[in-house]
Design an enzyme around this catalytic site. Sequence first.
Site, PDB file in Angstrom:
ATOM      1  N   LYS A  93       0.951  -1.149   0.155  1.00 40.81           N
ATOM      2  CA  LYS A  93       0.163  -0.055  -0.006  1.00 40.81           C
ATOM      3  C   LYS A  93       0.884   1.257  -0.162  1.00 40.81           C
ATOM      4  CE  LYS A  93      -1.985  -0.946   4.030  1.00 40.81           C
ATOM      5  NZ  LYS A  93      -1.524  -2.356   4.290  1.00 40.81           N
TER       6      LYS A  93
ATOM      7  N   ARG B  71      -9.857   1.260   8.559  1.00 37.53           N
ATOM      8  CA  ARG B  71      -9.609  -0.435   9.030  1.00 37.53           C
ATOM      9  C   ARG B  71     -10.750  -1.022   9.734  1.00 37.53           C
ATOM     10  NH1 ARG B  71      -3.524   0.753   8.850  1.00 37.53           N
ATOM     11  NH2 ARG B  71      -2.712  -1.505   9.058  1.00 37.53           N
TER      12      ARG B  71
ATOM     13  N   ARG C 203      11.703  -5.462   4.842  1.00 34.02           N
ATOM     14  CA  ARG C 203      11.473  -4.116   4.580  1.00 34.02           C
ATOM     15  C   ARG C 203      12.629  -3.263   5.458  1.00 34.02           C
ATOM     16  NH1 ARG C 203       5.614  -2.046   5.303  1.00 34.02           N
ATOM     17  NH2 ARG C 203       5.618  -3.198   7.195  1.00 34.02           N
TER      18      ARG C 203
ATOM     19  N   ARG D 236      10.785  -1.922  11.461  1.00 35.26           N
ATOM     20  CA  ARG D 236      10.003  -1.450  12.238  1.00 35.26           C
ATOM     21  C   ARG D 236       9.877  -2.612  13.271  1.00 35.26           C
ATOM     22  NH1 ARG D 236       4.681  -0.108   8.647  1.00 35.26           N
ATOM     23  NH2 ARG D 236       3.783  -1.439  10.006  1.00 35.26           N
TER      24      ARG D 236
ATOM     25  N   ARG E 148      -0.788  -8.984  13.254  1.00 33.82           N
ATOM     26  CA  ARG E 148      -1.339  -7.865  12.386  1.00 33.82           C
ATOM     27  C   ARG E 148      -1.980  -8.496  11.193  1.00 33.82           C
ATOM     28  NH1 ARG E 148       3.934  -5.490  10.709  1.00 33.82           N
ATOM     29  NH2 ARG E 148       2.887  -4.179   9.120  1.00 33.82           N
TER      30      ARG E 148
HETATM   31  P1  AP5 Z   1       4.696  -1.387   1.763  1.00 35.07           P
HETATM   32  O1  AP5 Z   1       4.466  -0.659   0.864  1.00 35.07           O
HETATM   33  O2  AP5 Z   1       5.575  -0.909   3.119  1.00 35.07           O
HETATM   34  O3  AP5 Z   1       3.636  -2.252   2.334  1.00 35.07           O
HETATM   35  P2  AP5 Z   1       2.149  -1.787   3.187  1.00 35.07           P
HETATM   36  O4  AP5 Z   1       0.824  -2.373   2.689  1.00 35.07           O
HETATM   37  O5  AP5 Z   1       2.211  -0.256   3.287  1.00 35.07           O
HETATM   38  O6  AP5 Z   1       2.562  -2.449   4.759  1.00 35.07           O
HETATM   39  P3  AP5 Z   1       2.255  -2.014   6.062  1.00 35.07           P
HETATM   40  O7  AP5 Z   1       2.916  -3.103   6.909  1.00 35.07           O
HETATM   41  O8  AP5 Z   1       2.936  -0.747   6.343  1.00 35.07           O
HETATM   42  O9  AP5 Z   1       0.732  -1.750   6.429  1.00 35.07           O
HETATM   43  P4  AP5 Z   1       0.135  -2.004   7.570  1.00 35.07           P
HETATM   44  O10 AP5 Z   1      -0.985  -1.480   7.178  1.00 35.07           O
HETATM   45  O11 AP5 Z   1       0.339  -3.146   8.431  1.00 35.07           O
HETATM   46  O12 AP5 Z   1       0.899  -0.776   8.412  1.00 35.07           O
HETATM   47  P5  AP5 Z   1       0.607   0.582   8.901  1.00 35.07           P
HETATM   48  O13 AP5 Z   1       1.642   1.516   8.938  1.00 35.07           O
HETATM   49  O14 AP5 Z   1      -0.502   1.291   8.147  1.00 35.07           O
HETATM   50  O15 AP5 Z   1       5.737  -2.948   1.339  1.00 35.07           O
HETATM   51  C1  AP5 Z   1       6.176  -3.918   2.350  1.00 35.07           C
HETATM   52  C2  AP5 Z   1       7.479  -4.492   1.751  1.00 35.07           C
HETATM   53  O16 AP5 Z   1       7.340  -5.034   0.363  1.00 35.07           O
HETATM   54  C3  AP5 Z   1       8.532  -3.313   1.474  1.00 35.07           C
HETATM   55  O17 AP5 Z   1       9.796  -3.661   1.830  1.00 35.07           O
HETATM   56  C4  AP5 Z   1       8.592  -2.951   0.091  1.00 35.07           C
HETATM   57  O18 AP5 Z   1       9.522  -2.467  -0.519  1.00 35.07           O
HETATM   58  C5  AP5 Z   1       8.146  -4.306  -0.514  1.00 35.07           C
HETATM   59  N1  AP5 Z   1       7.270  -4.369  -1.654  1.00 35.07           N
HETATM   60  C6  AP5 Z   1       6.060  -3.636  -1.984  1.00 35.07           C
HETATM   61  N2  AP5 Z   1       5.668  -3.896  -3.019  1.00 35.07           N
HETATM   62  C7  AP5 Z   1       6.175  -5.076  -3.572  1.00 35.07           C
HETATM   63  C8  AP5 Z   1       5.992  -5.870  -4.435  1.00 35.07           C
HETATM   64  N3  AP5 Z   1       5.148  -5.520  -5.381  1.00 35.07           N
HETATM   65  N4  AP5 Z   1       6.947  -6.909  -5.013  1.00 35.07           N
HETATM   66  C9  AP5 Z   1       7.924  -7.193  -4.052  1.00 35.07           C
HETATM   67  N5  AP5 Z   1       8.167  -6.267  -2.901  1.00 35.07           N
HETATM   68  C10 AP5 Z   1       7.224  -5.303  -2.672  1.00 35.07           C
HETATM   69  O19 AP5 Z   1       0.038   0.175  10.502  1.00 35.07           O
HETATM   70  C11 AP5 Z   1       0.733   0.045  11.194  1.00 35.07           C
HETATM   71  C12 AP5 Z   1       0.087  -0.037  12.783  1.00 35.07           C
HETATM   72  O20 AP5 Z   1      -0.597   1.305  12.953  1.00 35.07           O
HETATM   73  C13 AP5 Z   1      -1.350  -0.941  12.780  1.00 35.07           C
HETATM   74  O21 AP5 Z   1      -0.938  -2.243  13.100  1.00 35.07           O
HETATM   75  C14 AP5 Z   1      -2.005  -0.224  13.711  1.00 35.07           C
HETATM   76  O22 AP5 Z   1      -1.637  -0.410  15.103  1.00 35.07           O
HETATM   77  C15 AP5 Z   1      -1.844   1.249  13.653  1.00 35.07           C
HETATM   78  N6  AP5 Z   1      -2.755   1.612  12.615  1.00 35.07           N
HETATM   79  C16 AP5 Z   1      -2.671   2.242  11.361  1.00 35.07           C
HETATM   80  N7  AP5 Z   1      -3.431   2.870  10.806  1.00 35.07           N
HETATM   81  C17 AP5 Z   1      -4.643   2.563  11.753  1.00 35.07           C
HETATM   82  C18 AP5 Z   1      -5.923   2.855  11.864  1.00 35.07           C
HETATM   83  N8  AP5 Z   1      -6.802   3.427  10.614  1.00 35.07           N
HETATM   84  N9  AP5 Z   1      -6.616   2.362  12.649  1.00 35.07           N
HETATM   85  C19 AP5 Z   1      -6.086   1.697  13.818  1.00 35.07           C
HETATM   86  N10 AP5 Z   1      -4.767   1.617  13.898  1.00 35.07           N
HETATM   87  C20 AP5 Z   1      -4.202   1.818  13.032  1.00 35.07           C
END
Ligand code: AP5
Length: 224
Positions: free
Chosen positions: A13, A88, A127, A160, A171
Amino acid sequence: MDIVILGPPGVGKGTQAAAIATEFGLAHVATGDLFRDAARRNTMMGRQAREYMDRGELVPDHLAVAMLLERLSQKDAARGALLDGFPRTLEQAEALDEALATKGRRVEKALYLTAPRETLLNRVAGRWICKDCQATYHEVFNPPAVAGRCDACGGPLYQRPDDRRETAERRLDVYLEQTVPVVDYYRRRGGLVEVNGDQPIEAVQHDLHAALGPQQSSGEPAGR
Ligand code: AP5
């Protein structure tokens, strides 16, 4: 234009959202980044959020919605936003609809990325993120030119704490329980576009582009 990008942890994402937001002139609003920034600054909200994030749980809705609404009120989001990691839960989805409706706006597209569980776990395990500008790398699939340094700004890269295998597994379970219903919400409401995230980064980008349509591109970077 307001767009949400949905999908499990590690599906790509953030990687895709940064490029789309720039191209379409939208503010890239990533609630995970906002919470990590608040935690680094040691604000009260940041301290509260960190407790949940470290366990792989969702931050409570009232905090997530408050954080999101504050960010959407900023000037660069006036023309539209690309929401990454929000909503979410169903409660968040409804709060977003209400908030946008007061501005005469609505979520026009919900981009939904998918990939198998093992792919997701391998991605988060490799990552690396820039401490300064949050650009994302992968040690195998998308490595930086110089190990440990951000290509974009030269900042130091870090991993992270919630990307540890056990927390990443949690997660993913939380995603299935609480966020999959949000996918169904947009499916029913219209505007959901599913894209296979289990392809090389450029191929995913191509498919997202096709889903959004080039005619909507402003050509101006976000924040103008
Ligand atoms: P990346 O692009 O970083 O993936 P992502 O989908 O953004 O993954 P996240 O882990 O950041 O999502 P998340 O939803 O768990 O975390 P968030 O920060 O929102 O890609 C991942 C890796 O793969 C990278 O190394 C990249 O280079 C590689 N890659 C990407 N595309 C690729 C491809 N096509 N092929 C190969 N490699 C690839 O949330 C974290 C925490 O915050 C949550 O657990 C929660 O506690 C809190 N939080 C955030 N938002 C909320 C909310 N709205 N409500 C409640 N809690 C929340």
